[in-house]
Design a protein around this motif. Structure first.
Motif, mmCIF file in Angstrom:
data_model
loop_
_atom_site.group_PDB
_atom_site.id
_atom_site.type_symbol
_atom_site.label_atom_id
_atom_site.label_comp_id
_atom_site.label_asym_id
_atom_site.label_seq_id
_atom_site.Cartn_x
_atom_site.Cartn_y
_atom_site.Cartn_z
ATOM 1 N N ALA A 125 28.780 -14.957 -16.163
ATOM 2 C CA ALA A 125 29.906 -15.040 -17.098
ATOM 3 C C ALA A 125 29.972 -16.410 -17.762
ATOM 4 O O ALA A 125 30.365 -16.527 -18.931
ATOM 5 N N PHE A 126 29.576 -17.447 -17.024
ATOM 6 C CA PHE A 126 29.684 -18.805 -17.556
ATOM 7 C C PHE A 126 28.642 -19.086 -18.638
ATOM 8 O O PHE A 126 28.952 -19.766 -19.627
ATOM 9 N N ALA A 127 27.424 -18.595 -18.482
ATOM 10 C CA ALA A 127 26.331 -18.958 -19.396
ATOM 11 C C ALA A 127 26.664 -18.662 -20.860
ATOM 12 O O ALA A 127 26.555 -19.562 -21.715
ATOM 13 N N PRO A 128 27.090 -17.441 -21.221
ATOM 14 C CA PRO A 128 27.427 -17.206 -22.628
ATOM 15 C C PRO A 128 28.684 -17.957 -23.055
ATOM 16 O O PRO A 128 28.798 -18.366 -24.232
ATOM 17 N N ARG B 20 29.592 -20.906 -22.011
ATOM 18 C CA ARG B 20 29.159 -22.275 -22.261
ATOM 19 C C ARG B 20 28.563 -22.415 -23.652
ATOM 20 O O ARG B 20 28.918 -23.330 -24.402
ATOM 21 N N GLU B 21 27.657 -21.521 -24.019
ATOM 22 C CA GLU B 21 27.021 -21.617 -25.332
ATOM 23 C C GLU B 21 28.055 -21.482 -26.446
ATOM 24 O O GLU B 21 28.020 -22.213 -27.442
ATOM 25 N N ARG B 22 28.973 -20.537 -26.279
ATOM 26 C CA ARG B 22 29.978 -20.292 -27.321
ATOM 27 C C ARG B 22 30.860 -21.519 -27.535
ATOM 28 O O ARG B 22 31.081 -21.956 -28.679
ATOM 29 N N TRP B 23 31.338 -22.103 -26.433
ATOM 30 C CA TRP B 23 32.276 -23.205 -26.592
ATOM 31 C C TRP B 23 31.597 -24.537 -26.892
ATOM 32 O O TRP B 23 32.149 -25.361 -27.634
ATOM 33 N N LEU B 24 30.411 -24.762 -26.393
ATOM 34 C CA LEU B 24 29.719 -25.997 -26.781
ATOM 35 C C LEU B 24 29.368 -25.982 -28.260
ATOM 36 O O LEU B 24 29.435 -27.018 -28.931
ATOM 37 N N ASP B 25 28.995 -24.820 -28.783
ATOM 38 C CA ASP B 25 28.745 -24.726 -30.229
ATOM 39 C C ASP B 25 30.004 -25.081 -31.016
ATOM 40 O O ASP B 25 29.954 -25.806 -32.017
ATOM 41 N N ARG B 26 31.134 -24.552 -30.567
ATOM 42 C CA ARG B 26 32.376 -24.793 -31.304
ATOM 43 C C ARG B 26 32.872 -26.224 -31.133
ATOM 44 O O ARG B 26 33.391 -26.832 -32.072
ATOM 45 N N LEU B 27 32.711 -26.772 -29.942
ATOM 46 C CA LEU B 27 33.268 -28.090 -29.659
ATOM 47 C C LEU B 27 32.372 -29.234 -30.111
ATOM 48 O O LEU B 27 32.864 -30.300 -30.493
ATOM 49 N N LEU B 28 31.060 -29.026 -30.068
ATOM 50 C CA LEU B 28 30.125 -30.112 -30.376
ATOM 51 C C LEU B 28 29.412 -29.943 -31.708
ATOM 52 O O LEU B 28 28.817 -30.896 -32.203
ATOM 53 N N GLY B 29 29.425 -28.744 -32.255
ATOM 54 C CA GLY B 29 28.831 -28.534 -33.566
ATOM 55 C C GLY B 29 27.348 -28.214 -33.523
ATOM 56 O O GLY B 29 26.700 -28.320 -32.467
ATOM 57 N N PRO B 30 26.794 -27.844 -34.667
ATOM 58 C CA PRO B 30 25.397 -27.400 -34.712
ATOM 59 C C PRO B 30 24.384 -28.493 -34.418
ATOM 60 O O PRO B 30 23.227 -28.206 -34.097
ATOM 61 N N GLU B 31 24.799 -29.753 -34.526
ATOM 62 C CA GLU B 31 23.848 -30.852 -34.294
ATOM 63 C C GLU B 31 23.682 -31.174 -32.819
ATOM 64 O O GLU B 31 22.894 -32.055 -32.461
ATOM 65 N N GLY C 291 20.030 -46.048 2.503
ATOM 66 C CA GLY C 291 20.984 -46.922 1.830
ATOM 67 C C GLY C 291 21.598 -46.349 0.582
ATOM 68 O O GLY C 291 22.327 -47.052 -0.137
ATOM 69 N N GLY C 292 21.355 -45.087 0.302
ATOM 70 C CA GLY C 292 21.999 -44.449 -0.849
ATOM 71 C C GLY C 292 21.156 -44.480 -2.105
ATOM 72 O O GLY C 292 20.889 -45.555 -2.644
ATOM 73 N N THR C 293 20.735 -43.322 -2.561
ATOM 74 C CA THR C 293 19.910 -43.238 -3.768
ATOM 75 C C THR C 293 20.504 -42.185 -4.706
ATOM 76 O O THR C 293 21.286 -41.327 -4.282
ATOM 77 N N PRO C 294 20.109 -42.220 -5.976
ATOM 78 C CA PRO C 294 20.601 -41.210 -6.923
ATOM 79 C C PRO C 294 19.847 -39.889 -6.855
ATOM 80 O O PRO C 294 20.129 -38.985 -7.650
ATOM 81 N N ASP C 295 18.921 -39.748 -5.915
ATOM 82 C CA ASP C 295 18.080 -38.552 -5.856
ATOM 83 C C ASP C 295 18.920 -37.279 -5.817
ATOM 84 O O ASP C 295 19.729 -37.096 -4.895
ATOM 85 N N GLY C 296 18.734 -36.423 -6.796
ATOM 86 C CA GLY C 296 19.421 -35.144 -6.841
ATOM 87 C C GLY C 296 20.695 -35.137 -7.654
ATOM 88 O O GLY C 296 21.201 -34.065 -8.015
ATOM 89 N N TYR C 297 21.250 -36.308 -7.980
ATOM 90 C CA TYR C 297 22.513 -36.351 -8.723
ATOM 91 C C TYR C 297 22.370 -35.707 -10.102
ATOM 92 O O TYR C 297 23.083 -34.751 -10.436
ATOM 93 N N GLU C 298 21.449 -36.230 -10.896
ATOM 94 C CA GLU C 298 21.287 -35.711 -12.252
ATOM 95 C C GLU C 298 20.844 -34.256 -12.229
ATOM 96 O O GLU C 298 21.350 -33.423 -12.998
ATOM 97 N N GLU C 299 19.938 -33.929 -11.321
ATOM 98 C CA GLU C 299 19.391 -32.572 -11.276
ATOM 99 C C GLU C 299 20.467 -31.551 -10.897
ATOM 100 O O GLU C 299 20.605 -30.498 -11.531
ATOM 101 N N ARG C 300 21.249 -31.849 -9.863
ATOM 102 C CA ARG C 300 22.268 -30.907 -9.388
ATOM 103 C C ARG C 300 23.366 -30.681 -10.421
ATOM 104 O O ARG C 300 23.727 -29.539 -10.739
ATOM 105 N N LEU C 301 23.928 -31.779 -10.924
ATOM 106 C CA LEU C 301 25.059 -31.649 -11.838
ATOM 107 C C LEU C 301 24.652 -31.045 -13.177
ATOM 108 O O LEU C 301 25.386 -30.255 -13.773
ATOM 109 N N THR C 302 23.461 -31.405 -13.637
ATOM 110 C CA THR C 302 22.984 -30.860 -14.908
ATOM 111 C C THR C 302 22.729 -29.363 -14.798
ATOM 112 O O THR C 302 23.110 -28.581 -15.682
ATOM 113 N N ALA C 303 22.093 -28.930 -13.706
ATOM 114 C CA ALA C 303 21.817 -27.508 -13.512
ATOM 115 C C ALA C 303 23.103 -26.699 -13.415
ATOM 116 O O ALA C 303 23.182 -25.572 -13.923
ATOM 117 N N ALA C 304 24.128 -27.271 -12.795
ATOM 118 C CA ALA C 304 25.376 -26.537 -12.595
ATOM 119 C C ALA C 304 26.199 -26.412 -13.858
ATOM 120 O O ALA C 304 26.877 -25.401 -14.073
#
Length: 502
Positions: A195-198, A200-211, A396-409
């Motif tokens: 349900a989220f995938a379509p 997302r596309e609909r509202w990102l197009d409207r909110l961010l524009g064609p560019e 000691g704490g690394t960013p491993d997985g941060y960008e990948e997890r949040l971006t995929a979700a």
């Protein structure tokens, strides 16, 4: 060094908590240019000693419920205070350095908070992306000190609590297991993705524009959350009046609550993130927002009103442990999520903004999209933070997985350099997610017991006021049981998430 009994400790702790809260408020709203928390901590050094902690541990063991839980919260606060006392000067220094930091933009030197606030109102996609990169570069410059503070806090907490593993230590404090929460919200996210995938596309197009890029960066999130193209309907000047009227329909008169103090002004050094600071509930509760126009102003006000009414509505006779202290923030977030979800009701849009049925449905769907995006972000954030802290004692704490997890979700790219600035203390992400589950359960309960228009019925306010009187005493899991749900039952949440695009 004096060791106080439970009553003496509680009385002095209240004075300490008020001073720290008022200092935090002054800095957060831009009334002060520098933080002086370390000086306050030093003045109350007698509260946070190993001897005092031992005395509270003994009192907790000897007590019976509900006094035992009240003393346990004092003991947990003492533990935290011992750690804070050791780090207060460095944490002040970091806070003050961030307040002094400037972002070069358009020939100006913007305070970093002003630059972050401008991201919500910059209409040009490319400029917004560039400003986001500039803000990130300045913020990431503090990552070494952030990481160093996390490491030292971990070592101190391990020593004070006797629990060396960070996740287990936090679970002991909250009184819940975190990985089952992650499992529940991960399943809810997966089940709702079709349900989220379509949507997302609909509202990102409207909110961010064609560019827009196929995967925009998180620099655009403030603009997205503001639902900026709808700004003409949801004007800044009407937000307070509409929200107060919304609350009055529920029988919740925020203006009549003498303990609630609002700060809605726009100042250069004021944090763009709305909040409530409960300095001395129910007598002194600060509701703080920074209106910028757009539907998010209304959502933020209603969200923070949930916190403010909760704290201001507690019984004044309750001990400090049940007026202000808590093992986590999951309980109070239920009420905030419930009230801000009113923006997802088409009838609310039609009633307050004169929209047609079709327009009201569309704008309510926009609000649901914004909320769904945030839920998906936090579910991924919890997974990352559990991995981060599981690894922390060894790497000691690394960013491993941060960008990948949040971006995929989310379908929004969250740069790895932001992983430390984005980390709230104490697994707050888990508290948010427990509240997401619970607020969906509570809406289901209200629809069944009050009606589909629960959001404008005084019966809803009466139910909430009864809960508010208990202060912070119950857990969110106890609330689930009262309304007939298993704490990790995400069926109501999934039903709402999958109905978004209908």
């Amino acid at each position: 060094m004096r060791v106080r009994d439970v009553d003496g400790f509680e009385q002095r702790l209240q004075a300490y908590a008020i001073e720290r809260s008022e200092e935090a408020r002054a800095v957060r709203v831009g009334e002060k240019e520098t933080s002086e928390q370390a000086a306050i901590v030093a003045r109350y050094a007698d509260l946070f000693t190993r001897e005092q902690l031992i005395a509270l541990e003994a009192a907790e063991t000897e007590s019976k419920e509900p006094e035992r839980e009240a003393v346990a919260r004092l003991r947990l606060t003492c533990q935290e205070g011992i750690v804070t006392a050791a780090l207060a000067e460095r944490e002040d220094a970091l806070e003050n350095a961030l307040l002094a930091a400037r972002v070069a933009w358009d020939g100006e030197e913007l305070p970093i908070r002003s630059a972050q606030a401008r991201l919500a109102v910059e209409p040009d996609y490319a400029r917004r992306a560039a400003l986001g990169e500039a803000v990130l570069a300045v913020s990431a410059g503090f990552n070494d000190e952030r990481r160093s503070l996390l490491a030292d806090r971990h070592e101190l907490e391990s020593d004070v609590t006797g629990i060396s593993e960070p996740v287990a230590r936090n679970e002991a404090e909250k009184g819940v297991l975190l990985r089952p929460i992650l499992g529940a919200v991960d399943r809810a996210r997966v089940e709702s993705t079709p349900a989220f995938a379509p949507q997302r596309e609909r509202w990102l197009d409207r909110l961010l524009g064609p560019e827009r890029d196929e995967t925009p960066t998180s620099a655009h999130m403030a603009w997205i959350r503001r639902l900026s193209p709808l700004e003409a309907t949801y004007t800044k000047d009407r937000s307070v009046a509409v929200c107060l009227a919304t609350l009055r329909a529920l029988g919740l008169d925020l203006e009549a609550e003498k303990g609630i103090h609002t700060d809605l002004e726009d100042r250069p050094q004021k944090s763009p993130r709305a909040c409530v600071i409960a300095s001395d509930p129910p007598r002194v509760v600060h509701l703080i927002t920074r209106p910028q126009g757009g539907l998010h102003d209304y959502e933020a006000f209603l969200h923070e009103a949930g916190h403010a009414l909760h704290y201001a509505g507690c019984e004044a006779s309750l001990p400090l442990s049940f007026r202000r202290l808590s093992r986590d923030h999951a309980l109070t977030e239920i009420y905030s999520f419930l009230l801000d979800s009113i923006s997802c009701e088409p009838g609310w849009h039609a009633e307050h903004f004169g929209l047609s049925d079709g327009e009201a449905l569309d704008n309510a769907d926009a609000a649901r999209f914004s909320d769904t995006l945030l839920f998906r972000r936090y579910s991924a954030k919890l997974g990352y933070e559990l991995d981060f802290w599981t690894r922390f004692p060894t790497d000691g704490g690394t960013p491993d997985g941060y960008e990948e997890r949040l971006t995929a979700a989310t379908g929004i790219r969250y740069p790895a350099a932001n992983h430390l600035a984005d980390m709230d203390a104490g697994f707050y992400s888990a508290d948010y997610l427990r509240a997401w589950i619970r607020s969906a359960q509570l809406r289901t309960h209200l629809r069944r017991e009050v009606g589909e228009d629960w959001w404008r019925r005084p019966e809803t306010g009466a139910l909430l006021r009864d809960l508010f009187r208990e202060g912070t005493r119950p857990t969110t899991e106890e609330i689930a049981g009262r309304i007939g749900f298993d704490p990790l039952d995400t069926t109501p949440l999934v039903a709402e998430l999958t109905a978004v695009a209908a």
